[in-house]
Design a protein around this motif. Structure first.
Motif, PDB file in Angstrom:
ATOM      1  N   ALA A 100       0.856  -1.189   0.000  1.00  0.00           N
ATOM      2  CA  ALA A 100       0.000   0.000   0.000  1.00  0.00           C
ATOM      3  C   ALA A 100       0.887   1.233   0.000  1.00  0.00           C
ATOM      4  N   ASN A 101       0.367   2.276  -0.623  1.00  0.00           N
ATOM      5  CA  ASN A 101       1.104   3.522  -0.768  1.00  0.00           C
ATOM      6  C   ASN A 101       0.238   4.661  -0.230  1.00  0.00           C
ATOM      7  N   ALA A 102       0.678   5.288   0.853  1.00  0.00           N
ATOM      8  CA  ALA A 102      -0.093   6.371   1.470  1.00  0.00           C
ATOM      9  C   ALA A 102      -0.109   7.628   0.598  1.00  0.00           C
ATOM     10  N   ALA A 145       9.676   5.580   3.001  1.00  0.00           N
ATOM     11  CA  ALA A 145       9.020   6.886   2.899  1.00  0.00           C
ATOM     12  C   ALA A 145       9.836   7.784   1.982  1.00  0.00           C
ATOM     13  N   GLU A 146       9.157   8.753   1.417  1.00  0.00           N
ATOM     14  CA  GLU A 146       9.845   9.745   0.602  1.00  0.00           C
ATOM     15  C   GLU A 146      10.700  10.618   1.511  1.00  0.00           C
ATOM     16  N   GLU A 147      11.807  11.118   0.967  1.00  0.00           N
ATOM     17  CA  GLU A 147      12.747  11.920   1.762  1.00  0.00           C
ATOM     18  C   GLU A 147      12.113  13.130   2.410  1.00  0.00           C
ATOM     19  N   ASP A 148      11.195  13.763   1.714  1.00  0.00           N
ATOM     20  CA  ASP A 148      10.602  14.999   2.226  1.00  0.00           C
ATOM     21  C   ASP A 148       9.308  14.762   3.016  1.00  0.00           C
ATOM     22  N   VAL A 165       0.991   5.052   9.895  1.00  0.00           N
ATOM     23  CA  VAL A 165       2.332   5.648   9.930  1.00  0.00           C
ATOM     24  C   VAL A 165       2.731   6.359   8.640  1.00  0.00           C
ATOM     25  N   GLY A 166       1.952   6.162   7.569  1.00  0.00           N
ATOM     26  CA  GLY A 166       2.276   6.803   6.300  1.00  0.00           C
ATOM     27  C   GLY A 166       3.266   5.987   5.485  1.00  0.00           C
ATOM     28  N   GLY A 167       3.773   6.596   4.450  1.00  0.00           N
ATOM     29  CA  GLY A 167       4.786   5.957   3.621  1.00  0.00           C
ATOM     30  C   GLY A 167       4.263   4.850   2.726  1.00  0.00           C
ATOM     31  N   ILE A 168       5.144   3.921   2.445  1.00  0.00           N
ATOM     32  CA  ILE A 168       4.844   2.789   1.571  1.00  0.00           C
ATOM     33  C   ILE A 168       5.153   1.517   2.351  1.00  0.00           C
ATOM     34  N   PHE A 169       4.239   0.571   2.326  1.00  0.00           N
ATOM     35  CA  PHE A 169       4.416  -0.691   3.028  1.00  0.00           C
ATOM     36  C   PHE A 169       4.252  -1.824   2.036  1.00  0.00           C
ATOM     37  N   ASP A 199       6.295   8.376  10.369  1.00  0.00           N
ATOM     38  CA  ASP A 199       6.737   8.040  11.715  1.00  0.00           C
ATOM     39  C   ASP A 199       7.586   6.768  11.686  1.00  0.00           C
ATOM     40  N   GLU A 200       8.898   6.934  11.615  1.00  0.00           N
ATOM     41  CA  GLU A 200       9.812   5.804  11.475  1.00  0.00           C
ATOM     42  C   GLU A 200       9.796   4.896  12.707  1.00  0.00           C
ATOM     43  N   ILE A 201       9.688   5.471  13.888  1.00  0.00           N
ATOM     44  CA  ILE A 201       9.659   4.667  15.111  1.00  0.00           C
ATOM     45  C   ILE A 201       8.390   3.825  15.155  1.00  0.00           C
ATOM     46  N   SER A 202       7.264   4.438  14.892  1.00  0.00           N
ATOM     47  CA  SER A 202       5.998   3.695  14.886  1.00  0.00           C
ATOM     48  C   SER A 202       5.987   2.623  13.811  1.00  0.00           C
TER      49      SER A 202
END
Length: 111
Positions: free
Chosen positions: A11-13, A66-69, A46-50, A74-77
């Motif tokens: 999935a891609n947020a 996740a994209e750089e920008d 958490v966003g990003g791509i999973f 949330d990398e920890i989550s």
């Protein structure tokens, strides 16, 4: 497919999209539904791509990026959630690994 790895689903947020690899269409619908829920809920939280990926040896990897920008990612989550999915869905992930090894890699599991 890169380095003999095959994406099962993801999935891609950013694009609000879910992908399921049609190569694995014979997986039971209930498992496909569960994978869909896992992927979408992950990116909603958490966003990003999973993605869930089969490695060359048949093992299953859970990957997040996740994209750089993307300052909201949330990398920890994401790390905690990957661990939670591994614990709570261990049986399903092991079944997927067995499915891949038998039906895709054509391994003799009795050996």
């Amino acid at each position: 497919m890169k380095d003999d790895r095959i994406v099962l689903c993801g999935a891609n947020a950013y694009e609000k999209k879910y992908y399921f690899n049609e190569t694995f269409n014979k997986i039971p619908q209930s498992v496909k539904d569960e994978l869909h829920i896992i992927c979408v809920l992950f990116t909603e939280e958490v966003g990003g791509i999973f993605t869930i990926v089969f490695e060359a040896d048949g093992s299953v990897s859970l990957e997040t990026d996740a994209e750089e920008d993307d300052f909201l990612y949330d990398e920890i989550s994401s790390g905690l959630l990957v661990g939670e999915i591994r614990r709570n869905r261990q049986e399903m992930l092991e079944s997927l690994q067995l499915y891949y090894r038998v039906f895709i890699l054509h391994e003799d599991i009795e050996a």
